[in-house]
Design an enzyme around this catalytic site. Structure first.
Site, PDB file in Angstrom:
ATOM      1  N   SER A  76     -10.036  -0.541   6.853  1.00 49.43           N
ATOM      2  CA  SER A  76      -9.433  -0.368   5.531  1.00 49.43           C
ATOM      3  C   SER A  76      -8.712  -1.585   4.960  1.00 49.43           C
ATOM      4  O   SER A  76      -8.312  -1.572   3.799  1.00 49.43           O
ATOM      5  CB  SER A  76      -8.467   0.814   5.555  1.00 49.43           C
ATOM      6  OG  SER A  76      -9.193   2.002   5.680  1.00 49.43           O
ATOM      7  N   SER A 105      -9.639   1.916   2.608  1.00 44.72           N
ATOM      8  CA  SER A 105      -8.727   2.644   1.768  1.00 44.72           C
ATOM      9  C   SER A 105      -7.680   1.764   1.066  1.00 44.72           C
ATOM     10  O   SER A 105      -7.085   2.218   0.099  1.00 44.72           O
ATOM     11  CB  SER A 105      -7.984   3.679   2.620  1.00 44.72           C
ATOM     12  OG  SER A 105      -7.202   3.034   3.605  1.00 44.72           O
ATOM     13  N   LYS A 114       0.870  -1.174   0.000  1.00 40.24           N
ATOM     14  CA  LYS A 114       0.000   0.000   0.000  1.00 40.24           C
ATOM     15  C   LYS A 114       0.909   1.226   0.000  1.00 40.24           C
ATOM     16  O   LYS A 114       1.937   1.244   0.691  1.00 40.24           O
ATOM     17  CB  LYS A 114      -0.877  -0.027   1.261  1.00 40.24           C
ATOM     18  CG  LYS A 114      -1.898   1.101   1.340  1.00 40.24           C
ATOM     19  CD  LYS A 114      -2.801   0.907   2.571  1.00 40.24           C
ATOM     20  CE  LYS A 114      -3.861   1.986   2.702  1.00 40.24           C
ATOM     21  NZ  LYS A 114      -4.775   1.752   3.832  1.00 40.24           N
TER      22      LYS A 114
END
Ligand SMILES: [Zn+2]
Lengths: 483, 486
Positions: free
Chosen positions: A175, A151, A76
């Site tokens: 997330s 996210s 990420k």
């Protein structure tokens, strides 16, 4: 080859049936072909990935391979990497190359994992759909008109689109778990403090937690083995011996008490999701676990509590992006105030600004007691309620997300978007571990996930229960074929 | 200093003491002073994305130590908070400090000085916090440079109760506090370099009025003298306004030492809203009884206790003992002199005290030097005192020897030898000198013998002159009396 689980890939690498260079190349080919539509990656570095794959192959050939050696992974874009920009999907950090690696990045490098690139996210991890990313939303490979969740949506999309074998994510209010649920993956948020936060760009410090995003619970255990550590550079990191999580996967859930809280099956829950979760409950019963009705009434305070505490922390964490030292600076500032105002106005997107303003408001004098202090009290109540529940049950089973993947623009009201995390947020507020596991598909062919919540530091029970379920079901084996 | 007697001042002081830790409070960077700009920084203290603070135990121990020294309550659980504001030299956009739960509360300090009667000043709290960086405007065109070397250096903020009512008391308080932190070796107490900084809160009220007046905060006070002057000025300003029927506006004011005036910096209205909240990157700071006991064991003898010991053990006056204990180095110097004099076979702590407090401190003051920089070492001063006590030199000659020692740093014996300052104790030599003087001044001898006894001093002076002051005074006295009487 790029559809393999982490376990399968590791086995094939160990027996030299495949090489890391081949596996990495397969992922890179898939990225080259599909990233233009899926937009899972913000940055890909094929050259470095192949060099790392070569080094991994050499290591394996020399007999020094570890379980993750040669495994292509996606980070990420919130984990600091010294050799690749770390953007947080914000214009503010569009060209930021950190001077140090995140502790987790270091661990994964040392374990020999091959970094393919950095995946898209909601700007500074604020969102549940990746739609707030400065680089545009990622698309859900199961239906490209829909979100892969957020996210950590870039990470979930990357694995679901067979561009990576596994990925890292961070989970502040759901997330990791929500995007895992929306893309048919297994996503684990460990206990707060289990994995180092050092080098992860902070959103809400008291809630942020890194975790693995994988195809199976077994893969999650393998990745978690490398991600968990006590880190002296992170004062909130927990000093607790890390077991070999793969050893916990016995396949046995007999006698396990699973709590079912009525509060998690209310009006907002989609019927098809509800049906899938109820079927999963029955499957657990059939495997010998016991379902225990419990009540978690304070869960109702989770969303307001979270939307006071996390913006408060974010407003402070994001103050460093002022145009002075690094990141985006506006053109020709008139003076220091102008530099601050314009750098921040131009560098941040709407959602980030909304939360900074919200956070500034709830912390300002005269409102602190009414909002922030109250929220901390509510947080304590929520944590206590879970603690009491875990005296009766070993884990709690809930839906992960109230709906399956939604269409872009469908939740244009921020509050509607905030409700996507209604079942996951409590877990962050209480600092507990939680995992999302595939448990069905709706009539549109979209994946459904269930969430298991555990006691602090008891990732083993979560992984064991998730793995036992996956031994009995095939949901997690379904793959998208993008052609 | 004095103000309109109808009024009284209410003064509280906030002192920022830079702690003498090797490394910064939340990272491993050096705290050494004076390095080239931005050479002592790392991602943590410069606030890069992804960094986290790790608390320096040494700083905690220094805060505990200070807390114990002022008889404060050390909290078993204290908490760090973030103080949020934008400033170019504050790289993360917030300062980590202690807010609701500071490490030390409820301490006290006994003050007294030449013109200040003994008084106890309460200490509200001591908390730890990070220092900010430095903006550089000088020599920069079209912008500002920022030096982050100091960012993250640990500070202790020591907040007093508004217990002081004269500038002299404020000065005495600062001196005492500075002496304590220096004794503890937790801060070098240097106000000019900014490692011991003070802000003053000042208000005035009519004597007997129980209600506190509106206060103003004074900043930019970089010496004790300036603190006192600024307080005086500020109190006068308040009284003038009140006498004219006006009212005081609560504000922060800057003291300008060149113009000797205070002027408004910011009013209460544009004061920052710091939006404090508990620092989520640091857990509660939990201390153990064990840790506190360990720190307690390292506490040195503090100024008050040392002063009492000096009074009883050495028979010194309260004043001399106070002066000698203002700094640990000075008291150490004094005690070394006393011990070395003993080693030289003599013993007179009072004379030792006189030489240190009167002669040495006067010369050091004149040259603006600290005791650590004294050209006269304790060993050399002790040697000189021994020479006085064993009658090698007179007290008067000693002043000449001492001045020479201060100038050259040499050993007193060498100076006495080189300058031929040895006292004449040989009665034959003194007698010869007396005879010569008496012969040359026969008129005065007649007058003395005729009853003008005052002339005795004249003869002493003449003999001293003839012996260049080296005649042993007692011997001279005795012999002269015999000769004149004869
Ligand atoms: Zn540093």
């Amino acid at each position: 080859m790029n559809e393999l689980t982490l376990r399968e890939a590791a086995d094939k690498l160990a027996t030299k049936e495949i090489s890391s260079v081949e596996l990495t190349q397969a992922c890179l080919d898939q990225i080259a072909k599909h990233n233009p539509t899926i937009n899972a990656f913000v940055t890909v570095d094929a050259e470095k990935a192949l060099a790392a794959a070569q080094a991994a192959d050499a290591r394996i050939a020399a007999g020094n391979g570890a379980p993750l050696t040669g495994i292509p992974i996606a980070h990420k874009d919130i984990f600091n990497t010294t050799d690749m920009r770390t953007t947080c999907s914000s214009r503010m950090l569009e060209n930021f190359i950190p001077p140090f690696d995140a502790t987790i990045t270091t661990h994964l490098r040392q374990a020999g994992a091959v970094i393919l690139g950095k995946t898209n996210l909601d700007e500074f991890a604020m969102g549940s759909s990746t739609e707030t990313s400065y680089f545009g939303a990622s698309r859900n490979p199961w239906d490209t008109q829909r979100t892969p969740g957020g996210s950590s949506g870039g990470s979930s999309a990357a694995i679901a689109a067979n561009m990576a074998i596994c990925a890292t994510g961070t989970d502040t209010g759901g997330s990791i778990r929500q995007p895992a649920s929306l893309t048919n993956l297994t996503g684990l948020k460990p206990t707060y403090g289990r994995c180092s936060r050092y080098g992860i760009i902070a959103f809400a410090s008291s809630l942020d937690q890194a975790g693995p995003m994988t195809r199976t619970a077994e893969d999650a255990a393998m990745l978690l083995n490398v991600m968990v550590s006590y880190d002296p550079k992170d004062s909130t990191s927990i000093q607790s011996p890390a077991p070999d999580f793969t050893q916990a996967l016995t396949g046995d859930v007999k006698g396990l008490k699973i709590g079912i809280a009525a509060e998690y099956f209310g009006d907002g829950l989609n019927d098809e999701v509800r049906a899938a979760i109820e079927t999963a409950q029955q499957q657990y019963q059939a495997m010998g676990a016991e379902l225990v009705p419990i009540s978690l009434p304070n869960s109702g305070y989770a969303i307001p509590t979270y939307y006071i505490i996390s913006p408060a922390e974010c407003s402070s964490n994001l103050a460093r992006y002022d145009g002075v030292k690094f990141g985006y600076r506006c053109e020709e500032p008139k003076d220091i105030r102008d530099l601050y105002f314009r750098s921040r106005s131009e560098g941040f997107g709407d959602e980030v600004k909304r939360r900074i303003m919200l956070g500034t408001y709830v912390l300002s004098s005269g409102y602190y007691d009414a909002y922030y202090r109250k929220a901390q009290q509510a947080r304590r109540l929520i944590a206590d309620e879970f603690k009491a529940a875990f005296e009766k049950v070993d884990l709690i089973l809930t839906p992960t997300s109230p709906t399956t993947a939604f269409k872009f623009g469908e939740k244009d009201d921020p509050v509607q978007m905030y409700l996507s995390d209604i079942y996951t947020i409590n877990v962050n507020l209480a600092g507990l571990p939680g995992i999302s596991v595939p448990c069905g598909f709706d009539s549109k062919g979209l994946p459904i996930g269930m969430q298991l919540i555990g006691r602090p530091l008891d990732e083993e029970t979560l992984l064991r229960s998730a793995d036992a379920y996956q031994r009995q079901t095939d949901w997690h084996k379904r793959r998208v074929h993008l052609g | 200093m004095s103000i309109d007697p109808a009024y009284e001042m209410v003064i509280g002081l906030e002192v920022h003491a830079q702690m003498l830790t090797q490394s910064k409070i939340f990272c491993g960077c050096s705290t050494a002073f004076g390095a080239p700009a931005n050479t002592q920084i790392c991602p943590v203290c410069s606030g890069f994305p992804g960094v986290l603070p790790v608390l320096n135990k040494e700083a905690v121990n220094m805060a505990i130590k200070t807390g114990l020294a002022i008889e404060g309550e050390v909290r078993m659980q204290s908490e760090f908070s973030r103080k949020n504001y934008f400033y170019p030299d504050l790289p993360s956009g917030y300062q980590i400090t202690q807010f609701e739960l500071p490490i030390v509360e409820h301490g006290k300090v006994l003050i007294e000085d030449k013109d200040v009667p003994a008084k106890v000043v309460g200490i509200t709290r001591i908390h730890m916090e990070v220092d900010a960086g430095k903006s550089i405007h000088e020599g920069v065109v079209g912008g500002t440079w920022v030096d982050l070397n100091r960012t993250g250096v640990p500070l202790m903020e020591i907040v007093s109760e508004p217990d002081m009512s004269t500038p002299e008391e404020a000065g005495a308080y600062l001196k005492k506090l500075r002496s304590i932190v220096r004794y503890l070796e937790v801060c070098d107490g240097n106000m000019e370099q900014g490692s011991f900084r003070c802000d003053a809160n000042v208000s005035v009220r009519k004597k007997g009025d129980p209600k506190l007046g509106t206060r103003c905060e004074l900043k930019n006070l970089n010496s004790i003298r300036n603190v006192m002057r600024a307080i005086e000025l500020e109190a006068e300003r308040h009284i003038d306004i009140l006498e004219e029927g006006g009212s005081i506006v609560q504000e922060t004011r800057l003291y300008d030492a060149n113009l000797n005036e205070t002027r408004s910096m910011r009013s209460k209205e544009d004061a920052h809203d710091y939006r404090y909240f508990p620092e989520p990157d640091l857990p509660l700071l939990v201390l153990s009884e064990q840790q506190i006991a360990t720190v307690k064991a390292t506490l040195p003898e503090l100024p008050d206790a040392k002063r009492e010991r000096f009074e009883t053990a050495y028979g010194l006056s309260h004043y001399d003992a106070s002066v000698l204990t203002t700094s640990r180095a000075l008291s150490r110097y004094y005690e070394t002199v006393v011990e070395q004099v003993k080693a030289g076979g003599q013993n007179d702590p009072k004379i030792c005290a006189n030489w240190v407090t009167v002669e040495l401190l006067a010369l050091l003051n004149k040259e603006n030097k600290e005791i650590e920089q004294s050209p006269v070492s304790a060993t050399n001063l002790a040697k000189m005192v021994v020479r006085i006590l064993d009658n090698t030199i007179s007290g008067k000659i000693a002043k000449e020897v001492f001045a020479s020692m201060f100038e050259s740093g040499s050993d007193p014996d060498t100076i006495i030898e080189e300058k031929g300052l040895k006292q004449i104790t040989d009665s034959g030599a003194i007698e010869a000198a007396i005879d010569k003087v008496l012969a040359l001044n026969s008129t005065q001898v007649e007058q003395y013998r005729g009853g003008q006894e005052k002339l005795f001093g004249f003869f002493i002076g003449q003999v001293m002159k003839a012996t260049q002051g080296k005649a042993n005074p007692a011997e001279l006295n005795k012999l002269l009396k015999q000769k004149l009487g004869g």
